[in-house]
Design a protein around this motif. Structure first.
Motif, PDB file in Angstrom:
ATOM      1  N   MET A   1       0.820  -1.213   0.000  1.00 39.50           N
ATOM      2  CA  MET A   1       0.000   0.000   0.000  1.00 39.50           C
ATOM      3  C   MET A   1       0.858   1.270   0.000  1.00 39.50           C
ATOM      4  O   MET A   1       0.367   2.340  -0.261  1.00 39.50           O
ATOM      5  N   SER A   2       2.155   1.144   0.323  1.00 47.10           N
ATOM      6  CA  SER A   2       2.966   2.354   0.445  1.00 47.10           C
ATOM      7  C   SER A   2       3.091   3.096  -0.871  1.00 47.10           C
ATOM      8  O   SER A   2       3.145   4.314  -0.898  1.00 47.10           O
ATOM      9  N   SER A   3       3.139   2.376  -1.996  1.00 46.09           N
ATOM     10  CA  SER A   3       3.284   3.055  -3.277  1.00 46.09           C
ATOM     11  C   SER A   3       2.072   3.899  -3.600  1.00 46.09           C
ATOM     12  O   SER A   3       2.167   4.952  -4.217  1.00 46.09           O
ATOM     13  N   LYS A   4       0.900   3.430  -3.174  1.00 43.63           N
ATOM     14  CA  LYS A   4      -0.312   4.208  -3.411  1.00 43.63           C
ATOM     15  C   LYS A   4      -0.232   5.548  -2.684  1.00 43.63           C
ATOM     16  O   LYS A   4      -0.554   6.592  -3.233  1.00 43.63           O
ATOM     17  N   ALA A 296       1.567  -8.941  -9.972  1.00 44.01           N
ATOM     18  CA  ALA A 296       3.019  -8.749  -9.885  1.00 44.01           C
ATOM     19  C   ALA A 296       3.759 -10.055 -10.153  1.00 44.01           C
ATOM     20  O   ALA A 296       4.810 -10.072 -10.821  1.00 44.01           O
ATOM     21  N   GLU A 297       3.212 -11.153  -9.651  1.00 37.07           N
ATOM     22  CA  GLU A 297       3.838 -12.455  -9.890  1.00 37.07           C
ATOM     23  C   GLU A 297       3.803 -12.794 -11.377  1.00 37.07           C
ATOM     24  O   GLU A 297       4.769 -13.338 -11.940  1.00 37.07           O
ATOM     25  N   GLU A 307      11.362  -6.938  -7.711  1.00 39.59           N
ATOM     26  CA  GLU A 307      10.101  -7.215  -7.034  1.00 39.59           C
ATOM     27  C   GLU A 307       9.284  -5.939  -6.830  1.00 39.59           C
ATOM     28  O   GLU A 307       8.068  -5.916  -7.069  1.00 39.59           O
ATOM     29  N   LEU A 308       9.954  -4.860  -6.390  1.00 39.85           N
ATOM     30  CA  LEU A 308       9.234  -3.608  -6.155  1.00 39.85           C
ATOM     31  C   LEU A 308       8.696  -3.031  -7.448  1.00 39.85           C
ATOM     32  O   LEU A 308       7.553  -2.552  -7.506  1.00 39.85           O
ATOM     33  N   ASP A 309       9.505  -3.070  -8.532  1.00 38.06           N
ATOM     34  CA  ASP A 309       9.050  -2.547  -9.824  1.00 38.06           C
ATOM     35  C   ASP A 309       7.810  -3.300 -10.308  1.00 38.06           C
ATOM     36  O   ASP A 309       6.867  -2.707 -10.830  1.00 38.06           O
ATOM     37  N   ALA A 314       2.121  -3.485 -11.306  1.00 38.77           N
ATOM     38  CA  ALA A 314       0.862  -4.216 -11.135  1.00 38.77           C
ATOM     39  C   ALA A 314      -0.197  -3.329 -10.497  1.00 38.77           C
ATOM     40  O   ALA A 314      -1.361  -3.310 -10.928  1.00 38.77           O
ATOM     41  N   GLU A 315       0.207  -2.577  -9.492  1.00 36.78           N
ATOM     42  CA  GLU A 315      -0.738  -1.683  -8.817  1.00 36.78           C
ATOM     43  C   GLU A 315      -1.271  -0.633  -9.782  1.00 36.78           C
ATOM     44  O   GLU A 315      -2.477  -0.363  -9.828  1.00 36.78           O
ATOM     45  N   ALA A 316      -0.376  -0.041 -10.574  1.00 36.28           N
ATOM     46  CA  ALA A 316      -0.781   0.989 -11.532  1.00 36.28           C
ATOM     47  C   ALA A 316      -1.732   0.411 -12.583  1.00 36.28           C
ATOM     48  O   ALA A 316      -2.723   1.052 -12.966  1.00 36.28           O
ATOM     49  N   GLU A 317      -1.443  -0.786 -13.067  1.00 33.81           N
ATOM     50  CA  GLU A 317      -2.296  -1.395 -14.085  1.00 33.81           C
ATOM     51  C   GLU A 317      -3.694  -1.680 -13.531  1.00 33.81           C
ATOM     52  O   GLU A 317      -4.705  -1.441 -14.204  1.00 33.81           O
TER      53      GLU A 317
END
Length: 326
Positions: A1-4, A296-297, A307-309, A314-317
């Protein structure tokens, strides 16, 4: 959730730069008071001219129309760029919204009013003078913002000053509509309305754009998060900027869900609705994280990204596909 949280903070954090209310103490910062006072000065000058003057010295446009014209003119910021705007910086070291001016200020205002008089949307002499005067105060505030640690580029500072002006104008209108409300409450509501409109417009021009109503809801949530993060930052248990943002984002999400539960006629009081909202948001977050992890997997099998990228992509998509919240 941190990237959000980081993404949301990056996108809208600049909207509230310099627009602060020290919520922990309940006292508006000086720039807030000065902006509202300046708006009051504009109304006072307009009403006095409307009562006493005639001909070219009497307003032909409302204060609202004059403000709108100032904000909508694309040539205003360049007109007051250095070296012309240095008049504002050199002549007044007080808060940029201070209404008093020097002889140099007035000379700059007259020159700008003459330019406005030759434009297609020219008013009469008074209209053009008041527009130029408002532009000067915006330039002063933009110069002041430029000297702060959070100052941006010339255009960013100008837009920030314009937003302060719009919020101060709306706060004054709210105070007239509801005299019982506090100055802080009026400012926060005005800020919410104005910044939501600005943010929704920016979202509509971005890859996140959806239906108009969806853009508005997303913008409103981001602005509420700004306000809540600012409140947390001024509280004894404040953390770092990102921690404050994440906490604010979650609390706002729960609060909005609790409001939706209450509107749906659910039994119980505010606390019951809040607890129910907490449970629902927690369930939703778990489902969202499972979707992101799965995507992401899948991405990890397609290439050699870290992994972070893969998680961020994945979150953005999934956000773009409206499969998770934004």
């Amino acid at each position: 959730m941190s990237s959000k949280g980081a993404d949301g903070a990056k996108k809208v954090g600049g909207l509230a730069t310099g627009i602060g209310v020290v919520v922990a103490t309940g006292n508006p910062v000086p720039a807030v008071v000065a902006a509202v006072d300046f708006v009051g000065w504009v109304y006072d000058v307009w009403h006095e001219a409307n009562r006493k003057k005639t001909g070219a010295e009497k307003p032909t446009q409302s204060v609202a129309a004059i403000f709108d014209t100032v904000i909508e003119r694309s040539d205003a910021a360049p007109a007051w760029s250095p070296p012309a705007r240095s008049v504002a910086q050199a002549s007044n070291r007080q808060i940029g919204w201070t209404a008093t001016g020097t002889a140099r200020d007035e000379a700059a205002v007259r020159a700008r009013a003459a330019t406005l008089a030759r434009s297609p949307d020219s008013g009469n002499d008074f209209d053009n003078w008041l527009r130029a005067r408002i532009e000067l105060q915006i330039a002063k505030r933009a110069e002041e913002l430029a000297r702060t640690s959070k100052g941006g580029g010339d255009l960013d500072n100008w837009l920030q000053a314009e937003r302060e002006l719009l919020i101060a104008k709306r706060a004054r209108e709210l105070a007239a509509e509801n005299p019982e409300a506090s100055d802080v409450a009026n400012w926060l509501l005005a800020e919410r309305e104005v910044l939501t409109r600005v943010c929704a417009g920016e979202i509509a021009q971005s890859a996140e754009s959806g239906a108009e109503f969806d853009n508005w809801l997303l913008a409103e949530r981001r602005v509420l998060t700004i306000q809540r993060a600012r409140m947390i930052a001024n509280s004894p248990d404040a953390g770092g900027d990102l921690d404050n943002w994440l906490r604010a984002e979650r609390e706002v999400r729960i609060a909005l869900q609790a409001e939706a539960i209450a509107r749906g006629g659910a039994a119980g009081g505010d606390q019951d609705h809040w607890f129910q909202a907490e449970r629902e948001i927690a369930d939703l977050e778990r489902r969202e994280e499972a979707l992101i992890s799965e995507r992401a997997e899948s991405l990890a099998h397609e290439g050699s990204r870290g992994e972070l990228d893969n998680w961020l992509r994945a979150e953005a998509e999934l956000r773009a596909e409206r499969l998770i919240g934004v």
